[in-house]
Write an enzyme that holds these catalytic residues in place. Structure first.
Site, mmCIF file in Angstrom:
data_model
loop_
_atom_site.group_PDB
_atom_site.id
_atom_site.type_symbol
_atom_site.label_atom_id
_atom_site.label_comp_id
_atom_site.label_asym_id
_atom_site.label_seq_id
_atom_site.Cartn_x
_atom_site.Cartn_y
_atom_site.Cartn_z
ATOM 1 N N ASP A 152 -2.861 -0.131 6.309
ATOM 2 C CA ASP A 152 -3.740 -0.502 5.199
ATOM 3 C C ASP A 152 -3.281 -1.804 4.551
ATOM 4 O OD1 ASP A 152 -4.978 1.820 5.818
ATOM 5 O OD2 ASP A 152 -4.761 2.774 3.859
ATOM 6 N N HIS A 197 -5.400 5.020 6.474
ATOM 7 C CA HIS A 197 -4.655 5.793 5.468
ATOM 8 C C HIS A 197 -3.179 5.922 5.822
ATOM 9 C CE1 HIS A 197 -8.207 6.778 3.159
ATOM 10 N NE2 HIS A 197 -8.818 7.167 4.270
ATOM 11 N N GLU A 239 1.064 5.677 0.275
ATOM 12 C CA GLU A 239 0.460 6.982 0.532
ATOM 13 C C GLU A 239 1.164 7.974 -0.392
ATOM 14 O OE1 GLU A 239 -2.199 7.181 2.249
ATOM 15 O OE2 GLU A 239 -2.021 5.114 2.986
ATOM 16 N N ASP A 243 0.858 -1.186 0.000
ATOM 17 C CA ASP A 243 0.000 0.000 0.000
ATOM 18 C C ASP A 243 0.897 1.239 0.000
ATOM 19 O OD1 ASP A 243 -2.946 1.007 0.449
ATOM 20 O OD2 ASP A 243 -1.666 2.234 1.739
#
Length: 578
Positions: A166, A161, A21, A19
């Site tokens: 995540d 987030h 960001e 994942d």
């Protein structure tokens, strides 16, 4: 054999769930990665975790900082993507990449790998969001967002987030999806990747029909209970492709019907994908399966012929004869052949009457002669030498120089467009396009067919050399050079064992046009090396092929919606600068 032998068991597959960001939604528009989180799992056990903040070298938008909790001060001393990406790729090496909305995360990683000039590993990618949309109903979760699925599957981690959190939640979602699909008979990575809830249980139970197929390139044949061939296809991996018919949703209704009727699957293993493609064409022509739409009738074509007689003419025929005539084609559509014929008649005033004229004709001239569109040999208006000179120019256009036809029709289109007669200009454009494509095709096919033998090799992705022997445009032999073999001796042996192929009249004397074109596409790939050539494999300098790019561009633009004031530009085809 057990179901596990049909593919790679999920319990033995190592997944890397990742994942990211980021500062925005698109790497191509300047968005940067601010955090990478990943979890490596196999058989339900966590093997390791990876987490790092990434310095974007740009201010993080306030909205993103509030959403993720990642601030500028947190990433100020973090490593850059230039050092973080190699570390992640090392961690994920040998795994199947998994992400929720994988195109987003994997797209960012691929973008920065390309930016760094770093080759992207050949990861297999699994998207849990896409898979969930096939499995989860509204009774299970209101939507397929990660937060909703984490609740539905009772994840121990709440998505917040942040990359690692995540990723951990996505692991739980992945395991939940696997558990649910296990009850439906999905036990391998291949079945998981291609699963669709729309596949009926009856079709799924036919998966055993693929169990005897190898993981190798070749051709597969679906047969019914009466042993009739229903469908012929080709694949680089026979087992994986055939298995997908029983586990993946088939959008083509006729294919779903075919699978329901299938009682067995035969196969022909091939040394190379090109050999598989050629054998597919030959098997389709031989069996004419009802569920194959293309290549079923290679003999149902039209040729344009320049006859051999005292007063030659152009004629549409079904077959190529050994009569010394020049042929253009083949055309799969008679309408297209008629357009090409019209283009040539506009450019060369040869006769258009269909009967055979004596050496000294004494007939009444037709309307075309009165319109100055025919040299009128029927009434003795032209002598044999003058007519033969015009026929020679026509033959030259068919064989090697398309310029006269292109110039004549281009000028006519320009004149019509100036008078705003766009529909008529469009008719001439279609005629010119039909001629250019047919002449280019014939010249390419004829050149290959003129070579009594052509041997070419190309290094494949596994670093081994694929070798093909082509004789008169027909594939005569194919093979892969073993790593421990002497290349020269091995190729010599392949040539000696290749099929004997005899030449003949026309551009495709020994094979169908489709087979020769398939071979040509392989030969024209980057990296192909010519090992041996008997004959001349060339294309004419002023041939029709140099006009193809322009006509392809026109065809593309015609398929799109354009403003009214651009129609004039589409109606005309300007000659390229020489």
């Amino acid at each position: 054999m057990s179901f596990d032998e049909l593919g790679r068991p999920l319990r033995e597959t190592t997944f890397c769930v990742v994942d990211l960001e980021t500062t925005g939604g698109s790497a191509k528009q300047g968005s940067m990665i601010t955090e990478i989180g990943a979890v490596k799992v196999r058989g339900g056990e966590v093997l390791g975790e990876f987490q790092t903040l990434v310095n974007p070298h740009a201010a993080i938008p306030p909205f993103i900082a509030v959403l993720t909790g990642i601030t500028n001060s947190m990433v100020a001393t973090a490593p850059s993507i230039e050092s973080a990406l190699p570390s992640f790729l090392e961690f994920a090496h040998g795994c199947v990449l998994v992400a929720h909305n994988a195109p987003f995360d994997v797209g960012f990683l691929q973008h920065f790998a390309a930016q760094q000039g770093r080759p992207w590993p050949r990861f297999e990618v699994l998207d849990t969001a896409r898979l969930a949309r096939r499995v989860i109903t509204r009774d299970d979760a209101p939507n397929c967002k990660l937060s909703s699925l984490a609740v539905a599957f009772g994840s121990a981690t709440t998505p917040d987030h942040r990359a690692l959190s995540d990723a951990r939640a996505t692991v739980d979602v992945l395991h939940g999806l696997m558990e649910r699909l296990g009850g439906l008979g999905v036990h391998t990575l291949e079945e998981l990747s291609t699963f669709s809830s729309r596949v009926s249980p009856t079709v799924r139970r036919k998966r055993h029909l693929a169990e005897h197929l190898p993981h190798a390139p070749g051709v597969y044949l679906f047969r019914d209970d009466r042993d009739e061939v229903l469908y012929v296809g080709t694949s680089r991996d026979l087992r994986t492709r055939v298995r997908s018919y029983f586990t993946a949703s088939e959008s083509r209704a006729r294919m779903g019907e075919m699978v329901n009727l299938a009682g067995s699957v035969d196969h022909v293993e091939c040394a190379t994908p090109l050999e598989a493609g050629v054998r597919e064409l030959r098997l389709i022509a031989a069996h004419r399966p009802r569920y194959n739409r293309r290549s079923r009738r290679p003999d149902k074509v039209t040729w344009l012929k320049l006859t051999v007689e005292p007063w030659p003419r152009l004629s549409l025929v079904r077959k190529v004869a050994d009569d010394g005539a020049d042929y253009l084609g083949p055309f799969s559509s008679r309408r297209t052949a008629e357009r090409c014929l019209a283009a040539l008649h506009e450019s060369f005033p040869v006769r258009q009457c269909t009967d055979r004229l004596p050496l000294t004709p004494t007939r009444t001239p037709c309307v075309l002669a009165e319109m100055q569109r025919c040299l009128s040999p029927c009434d003795g208006s032209v002598d044999v030498d003058t007519y033969a000179h015009e026929v020679a120019r026509l033959r030259d256009a068919l064989r090697q120089d398309a310029d006269r036809v292109v110039e004549t029709l281009t000028q006519r289109m320009a004149t019509l467009a100036e008078g705003e007669r766009f529909e008529e200009a469009g008719v001439h454009r279609d005629r010119l396009s039909a001629f250019v494509r047919a002449a280019s095709r014939t010249q390419r096919l004829g050149s290959l067919a003129g070579c009594s033998e052509l041997v070419a090799a190309r290094r494949e992705d596994d670093r081994r050399w694929a070798v093909h022997v082509v004789r008169h445009g027909r594939l005569a032999a194919a093979g892969i050079i073993p790593l421990d073999a002497h290349a020269g001796d091995w190729v010599r042996g392949l040539r000696e064992s290749a099929d004997t192929v005899l030449g003949g009249p026309g551009p495709t004397p020994a094979a169908t046009a489709e087979e020769s074109e398939l071979i040509l596409r392989w030969l024209e790939q980057p990296g192909v090396r010519l090992v041996h050539v008997e004959g001349e494999w060339t294309c004419p300098l002023h041939g029709a092929g140099r006009h193809l790019e322009l006509h392809d561009a026109v065809a593309t633009s015609r398929s799109e919606l354009v403003p009214f004031d651009e129609r004039r530009q589409l109606a005309t085809v300007h000659q390229p600068t020489r």
